[in-house]
Design a protein around this motif. Sequence first.
Motif, PDB file in Angstrom:
ATOM      1  N   GLY A 150       0.604   3.786  -3.260  1.00 29.50           N
ATOM      2  CA  GLY A 150      -0.194   4.993  -3.076  1.00 29.50           C
ATOM      3  C   GLY A 150      -1.671   4.673  -3.112  1.00 29.50           C
ATOM      4  N   ASP A 151      -2.381   5.302  -4.047  1.00 24.91           N
ATOM      5  CA  ASP A 151      -3.830   5.095  -4.102  1.00 24.91           C
ATOM      6  C   ASP A 151      -4.234   3.963  -5.040  1.00 24.91           C
ATOM      7  N   LYS A 152      -3.269   3.207  -5.540  1.00 23.60           N
ATOM      8  CA  LYS A 152      -3.582   2.101  -6.451  1.00 23.60           C
ATOM      9  C   LYS A 152      -4.121   0.908  -5.663  1.00 23.60           C
ATOM     10  N   LYS A 156       0.828  -1.208   0.000  1.00 32.62           N
ATOM     11  CA  LYS A 156       0.000   0.000   0.000  1.00 32.62           C
ATOM     12  C   LYS A 156       0.860   1.256   0.000  1.00 32.62           C
TER      13      LYS A 156
END
Length: 508
Positions: A268-270, A264
């Motif tokens: 990042g936000d993936k 995580k």
Amino acid sequence: MRKWNKLLSLLLAMIMAFSLAATGLADGEEGEAAAEPVAAYQVPEDAKDAIVILHTNDVHGAIENYAKVAALKTMYEEAGATVYLLDAGDFIQGTPYVSVSQGATAVELMNMTGYDAAAPGNHEFDYGYENLKTLSTAAEFPILAANVTYEDAVAFNANTIFTTESGTKIGVFGLDTPETSTKAHPAKIKGVTFATGENLYAAAQAQVDELTKAECDYIICLGHLGIDEESAGTGVRSIDLLNKVTGIDVFIDGHSHSTLEEVKEAAGDKPITSTGTKLANIGVVMIKDGEITTDNISSEVIAAAEDSEITARAAAIRAEIEKEYGAAFAASEVLLNGDKAPGNRTEETNLGDLITDAILWYATKDGEDMGVAKENVVALTNGGGIRAPIAIGDISKNDVNTVLPFGNTVAYITIKGEALLEALEASTYTTPDAVGGFPQVAGISFTIDTTKTYDQGDLYPGSTYYAPKSINRVTIDSVNGQDFDPEATYVVVTNDFTAAGGDTYYAF
């Protein structure tokens, strides 16, 4: 390339028997406080009517925990969830409990556990493509690898679609790391191609598009790619692919043994998840009311029935191996370092020294003429092939085969000094950061100038590694106490994988 038909692991066992006789020490101190009991895991109330994808990766022979995976699966089903169980690769190699059977025992237990699909990892090819094809017919679940082809056709399955009773469709496609082309023995994967770079991204996007066209509500990538820093330059990591491919709802990752927190942070936000290694954790992806959550559950908090069929079969497999491999035949006064980093992938270690001393002894003990002066014979093994430590105390064949699980033979090659220098330069390109090709050696004294950047040249053919454009980091100080000569001929005794150009050793 010259090859002896002798297991490297058995060789090391023989050397240890002669060289490491010592009194074993106890693993723990008398009077240690007992560990606090851990509260058993409880399925959350919102699991009812949810879709739950349980997932594992990099199990590497930790067969004693498959019963806990099955127990967690049952718990979620009894709570009213629709459950699917997936694995992201490296399940047939690791401990002798699976490697002795070349993965057959792992697949047997995965069948009993109720897996629905798996992606192959690079270690699924350790015993050859044909062995994996045989295992795939024994598996009661599909093996998914959209970027792996054999003679230009998809080698296994590209994807599968699960449909719940309510009609929700979940598309799952698999990917294997392109690094398999250099992490598996070249002779054992002849005819197999692993799409890499832009071709890897295109293969993944084609799967997303196909599953979207099939009206899947959710698309899962089951990928053995990882987030290792040493792979950053080649763009084959999961986080690289997620920046190039759109439409993946969750990427279930493997290969780098990363925890959920680590992937995580890297992504990042993936949408990515992973569980570490050896079933320390079991991953839980929950889909409910259009929301997707990811979590890891520690195996320690899952209560598995001691009398379950899976527990019993795993115990029987372990007992069979222990009977043949468990007897102590030697002992060590010191911890033999099996760590990755700092360890065998970053620096010289005592275990690396022992292994290379052992194979050099084995190659030269009978006085065979190798065509060069004795002082021009050296040994080398790739640090990534050393998979575990050996603790202070008794040593068994089980321990040795856990350290060296690949069944390699001892081989030697005859090369010019300049090729040896190129191999050392290429195999330390990330040092001081870890790299699996890091050379553990005997008879070679060399220096790496880590203040200089690796001078990257062209990609080695069929590889994910780059040749050095120039030699600017490594200096060979001496060979068996003699001056190094780039024009001289040397014999390098090694394992058959490295001798065949595996890992970073294309120069061989």
